[in-house]
Motif scaffolding. Sequence first.
Motif, PDB file in Angstrom:
ATOM      1  N   ASP A  16       0.682  -1.233   0.018  1.00 50.32           N
ATOM      2  CA  ASP A  16      -0.017   0.058  -0.044  1.00 50.32           C
ATOM      3  C   ASP A  16       0.950   1.431  -0.160  1.00 50.32           C
ATOM      4  O   ASP A  16       0.532   2.190  -0.728  1.00 50.32           O
ATOM      5  CB  ASP A  16      -0.807   0.121   1.094  1.00 50.32           C
ATOM      6  CG  ASP A  16      -2.014  -1.034   1.125  1.00 50.32           C
ATOM      7  OD1 ASP A  16      -2.002  -1.685   0.089  1.00 50.32           O
ATOM      8  OD2 ASP A  16      -2.805  -1.113   1.910  1.00 50.32           O
ATOM      9  N   ILE A  69      -4.138   3.270  -9.196  1.00 45.17           N
ATOM     10  CA  ILE A  69      -3.672   2.242  -8.391  1.00 45.17           C
ATOM     11  C   ILE A  69      -5.095   1.427  -8.298  1.00 45.17           C
ATOM     12  O   ILE A  69      -6.195   2.073  -8.064  1.00 45.17           O
ATOM     13  CB  ILE A  69      -3.460   2.458  -6.936  1.00 45.17           C
ATOM     14  CG1 ILE A  69      -2.052   3.537  -6.777  1.00 45.17           C
ATOM     15  CG2 ILE A  69      -3.204   1.240  -6.176  1.00 45.17           C
ATOM     16  CD1 ILE A  69      -0.889   2.826  -7.613  1.00 45.17           C
ATOM     17  N   LYS A  88      -6.707  -1.050  -6.017  1.00 46.04           N
ATOM     18  CA  LYS A  88      -6.448  -1.880  -4.697  1.00 46.04           C
ATOM     19  C   LYS A  88      -7.595  -2.707  -4.566  1.00 46.04           C
ATOM     20  O   LYS A  88      -8.789  -2.339  -3.783  1.00 46.04           O
ATOM     21  CB  LYS A  88      -6.314  -0.900  -3.604  1.00 46.04           C
ATOM     22  CG  LYS A  88      -5.433  -1.252  -2.744  1.00 46.04           C
ATOM     23  CD  LYS A  88      -5.279   0.132  -1.744  1.00 46.04           C
ATOM     24  CE  LYS A  88      -3.981   0.877  -2.105  1.00 46.04           C
ATOM     25  NZ  LYS A  88      -3.557   1.731  -0.842  1.00 46.04           N
ATOM     26  N   ASP A 134      -2.860  -3.654  -6.837  1.00 46.80           N
ATOM     27  CA  ASP A 134      -2.228  -3.677  -5.401  1.00 46.80           C
ATOM     28  C   ASP A 134      -3.094  -4.948  -4.951  1.00 46.80           C
ATOM     29  O   ASP A 134      -4.216  -4.419  -4.579  1.00 46.80           O
ATOM     30  CB  ASP A 134      -2.177  -2.515  -4.697  1.00 46.80           C
ATOM     31  CG  ASP A 134      -1.904  -2.419  -3.222  1.00 46.80           C
ATOM     32  OD1 ASP A 134      -1.795  -3.714  -2.784  1.00 46.80           O
ATOM     33  OD2 ASP A 134      -2.053  -1.716  -2.518  1.00 46.80           O
TER      34      ASP A 134
END
Length: 180
Positions: free
Chosen positions: A16, A30, A32, A82
Amino acid sequence: MSQIVVLLGKPGAGKDTQADFLSTQMNYKIIKTGDFARSLAKKNKNITQTLQRGQLVDNGLINRYVADEILKDGWHGRYLTDGFPRDLEQAKWFDDFLSKHKIAVTKVILLDLPDEMAKDRLLKRGRTDDTGETIDRRLGVYRDITGRVIDYYRQQDKLISVDAAPSPSQISTALREALA
Ligand code: AMP
């Protein structure tokens, strides 16, 4: 031309933090999946339990989220995932999905850290799924299931391993070199 980077690493490896750096320093968008899973858990008790147990959330939900995030601004720019793909099925689905749009994963970065250091970091962080028992299960899932994703990308010759033991800024420098 789109760039798709996959960031892998066990819980506690610092994904992160590094994803945040790459977002601000290199303009990566990103994706996530952990944040998405936590937002689902707020509305759904079964998913709350899944997270508490350190297990993986249903692939269909996760894959659709990833597809939506990439499609919503039309493939342009740099993307970094991620926490995804977490198992072989997700990795194969991702390749398939990207190839339909005539692109592919560009690079895969593995933030590499021994279990003991990961555990220490997680216990200090103290998220609700950062209790001793859940951490052990998440590390087990990572070793047994996500380990196959690492092998999959290694076979494709896309894997770059970065030592995740040094300070966040040292890791960030190594990462930027790996992505240059
Ligand atoms: P993370 O924030 O990446 O450590 O993820 C926290 C939790 O969200 C995991 O332990 C899983 O329960 C769930 N999760 C995150 N990413 C995925 C994924 N790609 N597939 C399935 N479950 C996921």
